[in-house]
Design a protein around this motif. Sequence first.
Motif, PDB file in Angstrom:
ATOM      1  N   ILE A   1       0.832  -1.202   0.000  1.00 44.50           N
ATOM      2  CA  ILE A   1       0.000   0.000   0.000  1.00 44.50           C
ATOM      3  C   ILE A   1       0.868   1.255   0.000  1.00 44.50           C
ATOM      4  O   ILE A   1       1.716   1.433   0.873  1.00 44.50           O
ATOM      5  N   ALA A   2       0.652   2.114  -0.982  1.00 42.83           N
ATOM      6  CA  ALA A   2       1.391   3.374  -1.061  1.00 42.83           C
ATOM      7  C   ALA A   2       0.812   4.367  -0.065  1.00 42.83           C
ATOM      8  O   ALA A   2      -0.385   4.388   0.193  1.00 42.83           O
ATOM      9  N   ASN A   3       1.678   5.201   0.495  1.00 43.84           N
ATOM     10  CA  ASN A   3       1.259   6.246   1.417  1.00 43.84           C
ATOM     11  C   ASN A   3       1.001   7.515   0.612  1.00 43.84           C
ATOM     12  O   ASN A   3       1.934   8.106   0.069  1.00 43.84           O
ATOM     13  N   PRO A   4      -0.269   7.956   0.522  1.00 43.19           N
ATOM     14  CA  PRO A   4      -0.559   9.149  -0.287  1.00 43.19           C
ATOM     15  C   PRO A   4       0.020  10.435   0.300  1.00 43.19           C
ATOM     16  O   PRO A   4       0.044  11.454  -0.358  1.00 43.19           O
ATOM     17  N   HIS A   5       0.533  10.375   1.530  1.00 38.97           N
ATOM     18  CA  HIS A   5       1.096  11.560   2.179  1.00 38.97           C
ATOM     19  C   HIS A   5       2.623  11.493   2.243  1.00 38.97           C
ATOM     20  O   HIS A   5       3.243  12.158   3.073  1.00 38.97           O
ATOM     21  N   SER A   6       3.224  10.730   1.362  1.00 39.19           N
ATOM     22  CA  SER A   6       4.681  10.551   1.360  1.00 39.19           C
ATOM     23  C   SER A   6       5.402  11.854   1.046  1.00 39.19           C
ATOM     24  O   SER A   6       4.923  12.665   0.256  1.00 39.19           O
ATOM     25  N   ASP A   7       6.588  12.003   1.658  1.00 38.59           N
ATOM     26  CA  ASP A   7       7.417  13.145   1.273  1.00 38.59           C
ATOM     27  C   ASP A   7       8.254  12.720   0.055  1.00 38.59           C
ATOM     28  O   ASP A   7       8.219  11.577  -0.366  1.00 38.59           O
ATOM     29  N   ILE A   8       9.024  13.636  -0.497  1.00 40.57           N
ATOM     30  CA  ILE A   8       9.736  13.371  -1.752  1.00 40.57           C
ATOM     31  C   ILE A   8      10.717  12.208  -1.639  1.00 40.57           C
ATOM     32  O   ILE A   8      10.862  11.423  -2.574  1.00 40.57           O
ATOM     33  N   SER A   9      11.372  12.031  -0.499  1.00 34.30           N
ATOM     34  CA  SER A   9      12.320  10.920  -0.370  1.00 34.30           C
ATOM     35  C   SER A   9      11.597   9.571  -0.407  1.00 34.30           C
ATOM     36  O   SER A   9      12.092   8.613  -0.989  1.00 34.30           O
ATOM     37  N   GLU A  10      10.403   9.508   0.184  1.00 40.22           N
ATOM     38  CA  GLU A  10       9.622   8.270   0.124  1.00 40.22           C
ATOM     39  C   GLU A  10       9.147   7.999  -1.295  1.00 40.22           C
ATOM     40  O   GLU A  10       9.114   6.853  -1.730  1.00 40.22           O
TER      41      GLU A  10
ATOM     42  N   GLN B   1      -5.243   1.677  -5.263  1.00 40.84           N
ATOM     43  CA  GLN B   1      -3.921   2.295  -5.339  1.00 40.84           C
ATOM     44  C   GLN B   1      -3.833   3.368  -6.416  1.00 40.84           C
ATOM     45  O   GLN B   1      -3.117   4.346  -6.259  1.00 40.84           O
ATOM     46  N   LEU B   2      -4.565   3.231  -7.500  1.00 41.59           N
ATOM     47  CA  LEU B   2      -4.594   4.295  -8.503  1.00 41.59           C
ATOM     48  C   LEU B   2      -5.275   5.533  -7.936  1.00 41.59           C
ATOM     49  O   LEU B   2      -4.854   6.650  -8.199  1.00 41.59           O
ATOM     50  N   ARG B   3      -6.307   5.339  -7.125  1.00 39.46           N
ATOM     51  CA  ARG B   3      -6.996   6.462  -6.483  1.00 39.46           C
ATOM     52  C   ARG B   3      -6.128   7.093  -5.404  1.00 39.46           C
ATOM     53  O   ARG B   3      -6.290   8.265  -5.084  1.00 39.46           O
ATOM     54  N   ASN B   4      -5.213   6.323  -4.809  1.00 39.85           N
ATOM     55  CA  ASN B   4      -4.381   6.829  -3.709  1.00 39.85           C
ATOM     56  C   ASN B   4      -2.951   7.141  -4.150  1.00 39.85           C
ATOM     57  O   ASN B   4      -2.041   7.152  -3.346  1.00 39.85           O
ATOM     58  N   ASN B   5      -2.791   7.366  -5.434  1.00 36.74           N
ATOM     59  CA  ASN B   5      -1.540   7.890  -5.982  1.00 36.74           C
ATOM     60  C   ASN B   5      -0.319   6.997  -5.771  1.00 36.74           C
ATOM     61  O   ASN B   5       0.739   7.470  -5.381  1.00 36.74           O
TER      62      ASN B   5
ATOM     63  N   ILE C   1      10.656   8.919  -4.092  1.00 32.11           N
ATOM     64  CA  ILE C   1      11.821   8.451  -4.850  1.00 32.11           C
ATOM     65  C   ILE C   1      12.113   6.994  -4.529  1.00 32.11           C
ATOM     66  O   ILE C   1      12.367   6.191  -5.424  1.00 32.11           O
ATOM     67  N   HIS C   2      12.039   6.631  -3.257  1.00 32.08           N
ATOM     68  CA  HIS C   2      12.256   5.233  -2.869  1.00 32.08           C
ATOM     69  C   HIS C   2      11.206   4.330  -3.512  1.00 32.08           C
ATOM     70  O   HIS C   2      11.525   3.250  -4.012  1.00 32.08           O
ATOM     71  N   GLN C   3       9.952   4.754  -3.521  1.00 34.23           N
ATOM     72  CA  GLN C   3       8.876   3.969  -4.118  1.00 34.23           C
ATOM     73  C   GLN C   3       9.135   3.741  -5.606  1.00 34.23           C
ATOM     74  O   GLN C   3       8.914   2.648  -6.122  1.00 34.23           O
ATOM     75  N   LEU C   4       9.621   4.760  -6.282  1.00 30.68           N
ATOM     76  CA  LEU C   4       9.853   4.644  -7.722  1.00 30.68           C
ATOM     77  C   LEU C   4      11.078   3.799  -8.050  1.00 30.68           C
ATOM     78  O   LEU C   4      11.124   3.143  -9.085  1.00 30.68           O
ATOM     79  N   THR C   5      12.085   3.823  -7.180  1.00 27.55           N
ATOM     80  CA  THR C   5      13.303   3.056  -7.450  1.00 27.55           C
ATOM     81  C   THR C   5      13.248   1.641  -6.881  1.00 27.55           C
ATOM     82  O   THR C   5      13.995   0.782  -7.319  1.00 27.55           O
ATOM     83  N   SER C   6      12.374   1.424  -5.924  1.00 30.70           N
ATOM     84  CA  SER C   6      12.200   0.092  -5.318  1.00 30.70           C
ATOM     85  C   SER C   6      10.707  -0.202  -5.217  1.00 30.70           C
ATOM     86  O   SER C   6      10.144  -0.202  -4.128  1.00 30.70           O
TER      87      SER C   6
ATOM     88  N   ARG D   1       1.224   3.487 -11.165  1.00 31.84           N
ATOM     89  CA  ARG D   1       0.838   4.331 -12.304  1.00 31.84           C
ATOM     90  C   ARG D   1       1.847   4.221 -13.446  1.00 31.84           C
ATOM     91  O   ARG D   1       1.484   4.094 -14.608  1.00 31.84           O
ATOM     92  N   LEU D   2       3.138   4.273 -13.093  1.00 28.68           N
ATOM     93  CA  LEU D   2       4.170   4.151 -14.123  1.00 28.68           C
ATOM     94  C   LEU D   2       4.167   2.758 -14.758  1.00 28.68           C
ATOM     95  O   LEU D   2       4.355   2.616 -15.961  1.00 28.68           O
ATOM     96  N   ALA D   3       3.938   1.734 -13.935  1.00 28.89           N
ATOM     97  CA  ALA D   3       3.923   0.361 -14.451  1.00 28.89           C
ATOM     98  C   ALA D   3       2.768   0.153 -15.425  1.00 28.89           C
ATOM     99  O   ALA D   3       2.890  -0.623 -16.374  1.00 28.89           O
ATOM    100  N   LEU D   4       1.670   0.859 -15.223  1.00 28.83           N
ATOM    101  CA  LEU D   4       0.485   0.673 -16.067  1.00 28.83           C
ATOM    102  C   LEU D   4       0.332   1.715 -17.160  1.00 28.83           C
ATOM    103  O   LEU D   4      -0.639   1.691 -17.904  1.00 28.83           O
ATOM    104  N   ILE D   5       1.303   2.609 -17.286  1.00 27.09           N
ATOM    105  CA  ILE D   5       1.163   3.723 -18.210  1.00 27.09           C
ATOM    106  C   ILE D   5       0.908   3.264 -19.661  1.00 27.09           C
ATOM    107  O   ILE D   5       0.228   3.928 -20.410  1.00 27.09           O
ATOM    108  N   ARG D   6       1.418   2.113 -20.023  1.00 23.25           N
ATOM    109  CA  ARG D   6       1.220   1.612 -21.391  1.00 23.25           C
ATOM    110  C   ARG D   6       0.225   0.460 -21.465  1.00 23.25           C
ATOM    111  O   ARG D   6       0.091  -0.177 -22.499  1.00 23.25           O
ATOM    112  N   SER D   7      -0.453   0.206 -20.391  1.00 25.97           N
ATOM    113  CA  SER D   7      -1.413  -0.894 -20.366  1.00 25.97           C
ATOM    114  C   SER D   7      -2.650  -0.541 -21.195  1.00 25.97           C
ATOM    115  O   SER D   7      -3.288   0.481 -20.970  1.00 25.97           O
TER     116      SER D   7
END
Length: 117
Positions: free
Chosen positions: A39-48, A80-84, A50-55, A89-95
């Motif tokens: 579950i992604a945290n919709p209130h993440s700061d920028i470091s979180e 998860q799409l509703r909660n950013n 970046i971590h989500q996108l790289t891992s 989102r990036l994984a499904l961008i071409r779906s």
Amino acid sequence: MRQLTQTKQCVNCPWKVNRDLSQIPGYNRENHQALNETIANPHSDISEVIHQLTSPKVAMGCHYSTDDKLLECVGWIYNQLRNNNLALRLALIRSRQIRKLEIDGAQRATFDETLKD
């Protein structure tokens, strides 16, 4: 995630408001609770973010998944799409199937709500 393995929400999906956890085939509460890491945290700061996108976190699998084939949980994708969830989102961008996503009824708003009956 390349393309979706399914686009229609299951009858007993834990994200549905009108479902009974005891009716989910092979349901295991401990396994369900461990899925909180997906579950992604919709209130993440920028470091979180970046971590989500790289891992990227593991996708929540449908209860009809097998050891040989992971079926993504359509209820989880919708939530998860509703909660950013940026990684999702990036994984499904071409779906091509994302437009076919089919939700069945009212949905639970949070992961914690999926653990309640």
